[in-house]
Write a protein that holds these residues in place. Sequence first.
Motif, PDB file in Angstrom:
ATOM      1  N   LEU A  58       0.836  -1.205   0.000  1.00 46.78           N
ATOM      2  CA  LEU A  58       0.000   0.000   0.000  1.00 46.78           C
ATOM      3  C   LEU A  58       0.868   1.251   0.000  1.00 46.78           C
ATOM      4  O   LEU A  58       0.625   2.196  -0.770  1.00 46.78           O
ATOM      5  CB  LEU A  58      -0.923  -0.019   1.215  1.00 46.78           C
ATOM      6  CG  LEU A  58      -1.795   1.217   1.436  1.00 46.78           C
ATOM      7  CD1 LEU A  58      -2.687   1.476   0.227  1.00 46.78           C
ATOM      8  CD2 LEU A  58      -2.641   1.056   2.703  1.00 46.78           C
ATOM      9  N   ALA A  59       1.892   1.256   0.827  1.00 46.09           N
ATOM     10  CA  ALA A  59       2.782   2.410   0.871  1.00 46.09           C
ATOM     11  C   ALA A  59       3.475   2.631  -0.471  1.00 46.09           C
ATOM     12  O   ALA A  59       3.621   3.773  -0.926  1.00 46.09           O
ATOM     13  CB  ALA A  59       3.827   2.208   1.971  1.00 46.09           C
ATOM     14  N   GLY A  60       3.882   1.545  -1.125  1.00 43.04           N
ATOM     15  CA  GLY A  60       4.511   1.679  -2.438  1.00 43.04           C
ATOM     16  C   GLY A  60       3.587   2.306  -3.467  1.00 43.04           C
ATOM     17  O   GLY A  60       4.010   3.147  -4.278  1.00 43.04           O
ATOM     18  N   LEU A  61       2.315   1.929  -3.443  1.00 39.61           N
ATOM     19  CA  LEU A  61       1.335   2.523  -4.364  1.00 39.61           C
ATOM     20  C   LEU A  61       1.131   3.999  -4.047  1.00 39.61           C
ATOM     21  O   LEU A  61       0.970   4.831  -4.962  1.00 39.61           O
ATOM     22  CB  LEU A  61       0.012   1.771  -4.268  1.00 39.61           C
ATOM     23  CG  LEU A  61       0.020   0.343  -4.837  1.00 39.61           C
ATOM     24  CD1 LEU A  61      -1.244  -0.403  -4.448  1.00 39.61           C
ATOM     25  CD2 LEU A  61       0.158   0.371  -6.355  1.00 39.61           C
ATOM     26  N   LEU A  62       1.145   4.345  -2.773  1.00 40.65           N
ATOM     27  CA  LEU A  62       1.000   5.755  -2.389  1.00 40.65           C
ATOM     28  C   LEU A  62       2.200   6.575  -2.850  1.00 40.65           C
ATOM     29  O   LEU A  62       2.052   7.727  -3.275  1.00 40.65           O
ATOM     30  CB  LEU A  62       0.824   5.857  -0.872  1.00 40.65           C
ATOM     31  CG  LEU A  62      -0.518   5.332  -0.342  1.00 40.65           C
ATOM     32  CD1 LEU A  62      -0.466   5.152   1.166  1.00 40.65           C
ATOM     33  CD2 LEU A  62      -1.658   6.274  -0.726  1.00 40.65           C
ATOM     34  N   GLU A  99       1.255   9.922   3.453  1.00 39.97           N
ATOM     35  CA  GLU A  99       0.541   8.683   3.746  1.00 39.97           C
ATOM     36  C   GLU A  99       1.477   7.473   3.636  1.00 39.97           C
ATOM     37  O   GLU A  99       1.446   6.562   4.472  1.00 39.97           O
ATOM     38  CB  GLU A  99      -0.635   8.498   2.787  1.00 39.97           C
ATOM     39  CG  GLU A  99      -1.763   9.490   2.961  1.00 39.97           C
ATOM     40  CD  GLU A  99      -2.846   9.269   1.915  1.00 39.97           C
ATOM     41  OE1 GLU A  99      -3.624   8.305   2.063  1.00 39.97           O
ATOM     42  OE2 GLU A  99      -2.884  10.046   0.940  1.00 39.97           O
ATOM     43  N   ALA A 100       2.289   7.477   2.582  1.00 43.50           N
ATOM     44  CA  ALA A 100       3.217   6.361   2.389  1.00 43.50           C
ATOM     45  C   ALA A 100       4.178   6.253   3.562  1.00 43.50           C
ATOM     46  O   ALA A 100       4.420   5.153   4.100  1.00 43.50           O
ATOM     47  CB  ALA A 100       3.991   6.552   1.086  1.00 43.50           C
ATOM     48  N   LEU A 101       4.727   7.391   3.989  1.00 45.90           N
ATOM     49  CA  LEU A 101       5.665   7.377   5.102  1.00 45.90           C
ATOM     50  C   LEU A 101       4.995   6.876   6.380  1.00 45.90           C
ATOM     51  O   LEU A 101       5.604   6.157   7.185  1.00 45.90           O
ATOM     52  CB  LEU A 101       6.243   8.777   5.311  1.00 45.90           C
ATOM     53  CG  LEU A 101       7.227   9.243   4.231  1.00 45.90           C
ATOM     54  CD1 LEU A 101       7.503  10.733   4.354  1.00 45.90           C
ATOM     55  CD2 LEU A 101       8.524   8.451   4.335  1.00 45.90           C
TER      56      LEU A 101
END
Length: 506
Positions: free
Chosen positions: A183-187, A195-197
């Motif tokens: 999910l973080a990679g997509l963000l 959000e990713a961080l």
Amino acid sequence: MTDDRPSSAHFAQAVRCHRAGRLEEAARLYRAALSADPGDAEVHYALGVLELQAGRSRLAIKELERAASLAPGYIEAWEALGTAHAQSGAFAAAATAFESIVALHPDHLPALVNLGIAQRRLGRVRDALESHRQAVAVDASSSLARFNLGCTLADAGDADAAMEALRVTLSIEPGHVAAMTRLAGLLVDQARHDEALGWYREVLRVRPDAPRAHYNLGVALQAAGRNAEAANAFEIAIRRDPRDMDAWNNLCISLLRDGRPAAALAACEGYLRITPAHLCKPLAYKAVALLELGRRDEALAILDVDRLLLRRSLPVPAGFDSMHAFNGALARHVLAAGDLEFEPRDKATRGGRQTGELFASTDAAIAALVSAIELAIQDFVAALRASLPTHPYTQRLPQRWRLTGWAVVLDRLGHQQPHFHPDGSVSGVYYVRLPPSMHGARNDAGCLEFGRVAGAIGGRAEPLLNTMRPEEGLLLLFPSYFYHRTIPFEDSQPRISIAFDVMPTG
């Protein structure tokens, strides 16, 4: 199966040894049981599982195929067979095994998930989506099914649906590290850096020892332009795994972006120490760091176009009347390629088209070009080993390699952005067809330029620039770590070239 079968006594002993971890003794007993009863599917299955545990995939597959053929309804045998094929990289065979289970039991959740994973590895994304959607329909509360659906939706390019599936995964299993990471990679891809961080930091909170967690955090910080923090994250990743080449690579980049060339140079030296001897990518960053430090002579030694480049006009290949006929055949083959794609993602081509792998073709012109390139590479490597034996590039030239190639068709104002080929050793280009404006031109339009660093790396120092003028029938070879670009041109006719890399194989 009854206890009075011929294999029973040996089988019981084998199972006890197997459970105790005495694998070789168990294997001997399983084989003794099969000598007594070669048609016992359960023994073939157990021996196959043992071979799989021992890392002997080929032997495991042989036993498990026998078990499944003897008892076609033996679900466990099909499951283990699919796993064995997947572990050996035979995903088509793995998919067939899992399909056999689904044909018997359409609601078998593990088989549906594993089938989708195999289909995804085969590039059959639509089939994989169907399998994972069926798995979710069987059990909507399965985090395994939801997670794999999310990953496959991401592969299909539906980022929003993928993120929704991953968020549902996390509502089912809040500590699902892989879901948070994906999910973080997509963000990050959507530039939603905060959000990713947040998700990457949550991974570190839940699993401080999670593999690649600090590296992933560094990538997100780097994407957000927070290069000093990114460098710190990559340094932590390196302390945890000193041979993490991705972390070293990104540490060099973050330090250069952060305007710390001395630290970047030190990181490049560390990167070179842990990099396999046949890979030369760190030299690209080392040259940039030296330039930033004002050590231009040292940078020039690494980027010495005069001594590290081969320029050769090819003779007419056998079977062709002239170079015009040869290049015409190459041009027709390239323009007819079914995978000629406009501005492919993650490539440097702008205002033009690029093929996938070209050298697998049996076309006569392509085969003749490959032969000429291979001969030129042999001469290039031999000359460098004779004239520059101690040069850091020469010392990293591989003993074994394979060739990969692709074509680039640039239209009006088309060009390639500054880039280098990080996985290659020797790179090159052959010029097939040039637009009329480039014949006898006095300006640099359409030329190949070395030395201009990609904007993503940064760099404030004056670059060491060299420009090469293309000619139809000309072959160029150069180190893969050389930054290069093409200069846009004005013409209604295309510029066609074939680029290639020497890829080290050990």
